[in-house]
Design an enzyme around this catalytic site. Structure first.
Site, PDB file in Angstrom:
ATOM      1  N   ALA A   1       0.853  -1.189   0.000  1.00 17.64           N
ATOM      2  CA  ALA A   1       0.000   0.000   0.000  1.00 17.64           C
ATOM      3  C   ALA A   1       0.887   1.236   0.000  1.00 17.64           C
ATOM      4  O   ALA A   1       1.986   1.230   0.541  1.00 17.64           O
ATOM      5  CB  ALA A   1      -0.914  -0.002   1.227  1.00 17.64           C
TER       6      ALA A   1
ATOM      7  N   GLY B   1       1.665   4.910   1.267  1.00 15.65           N
ATOM      8  CA  GLY B   1       1.368   5.853   2.330  1.00 15.65           C
ATOM      9  C   GLY B   1       1.242   7.264   1.780  1.00 15.65           C
ATOM     10  O   GLY B   1       1.559   7.540   0.623  1.00 15.65           O
TER      11      GLY B   1
ATOM     12  N   ALA C   1      14.521  11.181  11.365  1.00 22.21           N
ATOM     13  CA  ALA C   1      14.092  12.568  11.579  1.00 22.21           C
ATOM     14  C   ALA C   1      12.595  12.598  11.850  1.00 22.21           C
ATOM     15  O   ALA C   1      11.826  11.979  11.111  1.00 22.21           O
ATOM     16  CB  ALA C   1      14.423  13.436  10.367  1.00 22.21           C
ATOM     17  N   PRO C   2      12.178  13.291  12.902  1.00 22.75           N
ATOM     18  CA  PRO C   2      10.746  13.416  13.160  1.00 22.75           C
ATOM     19  C   PRO C   2      10.050  14.278  12.118  1.00 22.75           C
ATOM     20  O   PRO C   2       8.835  14.206  11.961  1.00 22.75           O
ATOM     21  CB  PRO C   2      10.682  14.062  14.547  1.00 22.75           C
ATOM     22  CG  PRO C   2      11.986  14.770  14.690  1.00 22.75           C
ATOM     23  CD  PRO C   2      12.988  13.935  13.950  1.00 22.75           C
ATOM     24  N   ASN C   3      10.835  15.126  11.430  1.00 21.54           N
ATOM     25  CA  ASN C   3      10.262  15.999  10.405  1.00 21.54           C
ATOM     26  C   ASN C   3      11.345  16.303   9.374  1.00 21.54           C
ATOM     27  O   ASN C   3      12.439  16.731   9.738  1.00 21.54           O
ATOM     28  CB  ASN C   3       9.736  17.286  11.041  1.00 21.54           C
ATOM     29  CG  ASN C   3       8.758  18.015  10.151  1.00 21.54           C
ATOM     30  OD1 ASN C   3       8.998  18.195   8.958  1.00 21.54           O
ATOM     31  ND2 ASN C   3       7.650  18.451  10.714  1.00 21.54           N
TER      32      ASN C   3
ATOM     33  N   HIS D   1      -2.378  17.831  13.305  1.00 18.74           N
ATOM     34  CA  HIS D   1      -2.116  16.922  12.197  1.00 18.74           C
ATOM     35  C   HIS D   1      -3.413  16.320  11.671  1.00 18.74           C
ATOM     36  O   HIS D   1      -4.469  16.414  12.296  1.00 18.74           O
ATOM     37  CB  HIS D   1      -1.179  15.795  12.636  1.00 18.74           C
ATOM     38  CG  HIS D   1       0.246  16.206  12.743  1.00 18.74           C
ATOM     39  ND1 HIS D   1       0.753  16.888  13.830  1.00 18.74           N
ATOM     40  CD2 HIS D   1       1.295  16.039  11.900  1.00 18.74           C
ATOM     41  CE1 HIS D   1       2.046  17.122  13.654  1.00 18.74           C
ATOM     42  NE2 HIS D   1       2.402  16.607  12.490  1.00 18.74           N
ATOM     43  N   HIS D   2      -3.282  15.678  10.521  1.00 21.95           N
ATOM     44  CA  HIS D   2      -4.401  14.990   9.884  1.00 21.95           C
ATOM     45  C   HIS D   2      -4.977  13.925  10.819  1.00 21.95           C
ATOM     46  O   HIS D   2      -4.283  13.394  11.697  1.00 21.95           O
ATOM     47  CB  HIS D   2      -3.943  14.355   8.569  1.00 21.95           C
ATOM     48  CG  HIS D   2      -2.756  13.460   8.710  1.00 21.95           C
ATOM     49  ND1 HIS D   2      -2.853  12.101   8.937  1.00 21.95           N
ATOM     50  CD2 HIS D   2      -1.424  13.735   8.676  1.00 21.95           C
ATOM     51  CE1 HIS D   2      -1.652  11.576   9.022  1.00 21.95           C
ATOM     52  NE2 HIS D   2      -0.756  12.542   8.869  1.00 21.95           N
TER      53      HIS D   2
ATOM     54  N   LYS E   1      -3.175  10.410  11.589  1.00 20.86           N
ATOM     55  CA  LYS E   1      -1.841  10.269  12.169  1.00 20.86           C
ATOM     56  C   LYS E   1      -1.920   9.373  13.400  1.00 20.86           C
ATOM     57  O   LYS E   1      -2.747   9.584  14.287  1.00 20.86           O
ATOM     58  CB  LYS E   1      -1.255  11.632  12.542  1.00 20.86           C
ATOM     59  CG  LYS E   1       0.179  11.542  13.079  1.00 20.86           C
ATOM     60  CD  LYS E   1       0.813  12.912  13.217  1.00 20.86           C
ATOM     61  CE  LYS E   1       2.204  12.823  13.844  1.00 20.86           C
ATOM     62  NZ  LYS E   1       3.138  12.015  13.030  1.00 20.86           N
TER      63      LYS E   1
ATOM     64  N   THR F   1       7.796  15.567  16.077  1.00 24.17           N
ATOM     65  CA  THR F   1       8.329  16.930  15.989  1.00 24.17           C
ATOM     66  C   THR F   1       8.078  17.688  17.281  1.00 24.17           C
ATOM     67  O   THR F   1       8.963  18.382  17.796  1.00 24.17           O
ATOM     68  CB  THR F   1       7.686  17.677  14.814  1.00 24.17           C
ATOM     69  OG1 THR F   1       7.959  16.973  13.606  1.00 24.17           O
ATOM     70  CG2 THR F   1       8.232  19.093  14.700  1.00 24.17           C
TER      71      THR F   1
END
Length: 209
Positions: free
Chosen positions: A14, A16, A93-95, A123-124, A127, A134
């Site tokens: 799938a 993402g 990395a978180p962002n 966030h959407h 999530k 972040t």
């Protein structure tokens, strides 16, 4: 570079949300070749889910493949020792948005000059983790205890504001990701710098800037 992108179809079952934009960018803009297995890869990139990422990273390490990971909500300590033993870097990395990294830097500096601060991350609705990676990283870098408030709603992508307060004034530092395309240049930078990193886990895009 030959890149295995977990979170993009193909090869993933799938696609993402990040993989849908990152795959074409890595292939068509950055000039990388997307491959279907660790055996063919020079690097692995993972944007999947917290319950899948550790197995994905360990499988790549066993195949001798260094990793770039944008999946959040998991414990990086689970792969640090295996990466060191394999002599391979795992960059997490978180962002990956450059603006978000700058927001974190500004918030860290500002916290030295204000009495208190709080973080609101939005966030959407799909999530999986809250607070976001972040937000947790921002709070950890700031002085004092910084509460985090999480919002999950349809229509959002990724947004964060840091509100700092002092006598007679407030300062708000905000970053808005309006499209997941914002993450693509940061991932390309991580792939470019991957061979320069020490074995084990390195966290944060700021380490590469």
């Amino acid at each position: 570079m030959k890149v295995l992108l977990n979170g993009f179809s193909p090869p993933s079952p799938a696609t993402g949300k990040v993989g849908a934009v990152l795959g074409p960018y890595l292939r068509d803009v950055a000039g990388h070749e997307l491959v279907a297995s660790e055996a063919d890869a020079d690097a692995m990139v993972d944007f999947t889910a917290p319950d899948a990422v550790v197995a994905n990273v360990l499988r790549a390490l066993e195949a001798g493949v260094p990793c770039v990971v944008g999946t959040t909500g998991w414990d990086t300590a689970e792969v640090d020792a295996p990466a060191r033993e394999a002599g391979l870097p795992v960059f997490v990395a978180p962002n990956f948005a450059i603006g978000a990294v700058l927001m974190m830097r500004f918030a860290r500096e500002a916290s030295e000059h204000f009495e208190a601060a709080e973080i609101v991350e939005l966030h959407h609705a799909t999530k999986l983790d809250a607070p976001s990676g972040t937000a947790r990283a921002t709070a950890a870098a700031m002085r004092g205890e910084v509460p985090i408030h999480s919002v999950r709603l349809p229509g959002l992508v990724a947004h964060q504001e840091v509100i700092l307060g002092g006598a007679g004034e407030t300062l708000t530092i905000r970053h808005d990701t309006t499209s997941r395309e914002a993450f693509c240049p940061g991932v390309a930078l991580a792939l470019e710098k991957l061979s320069t990193l020490e074995p084990g886990v390195t966290v944060g895009l700021g380490a590469l800037l």
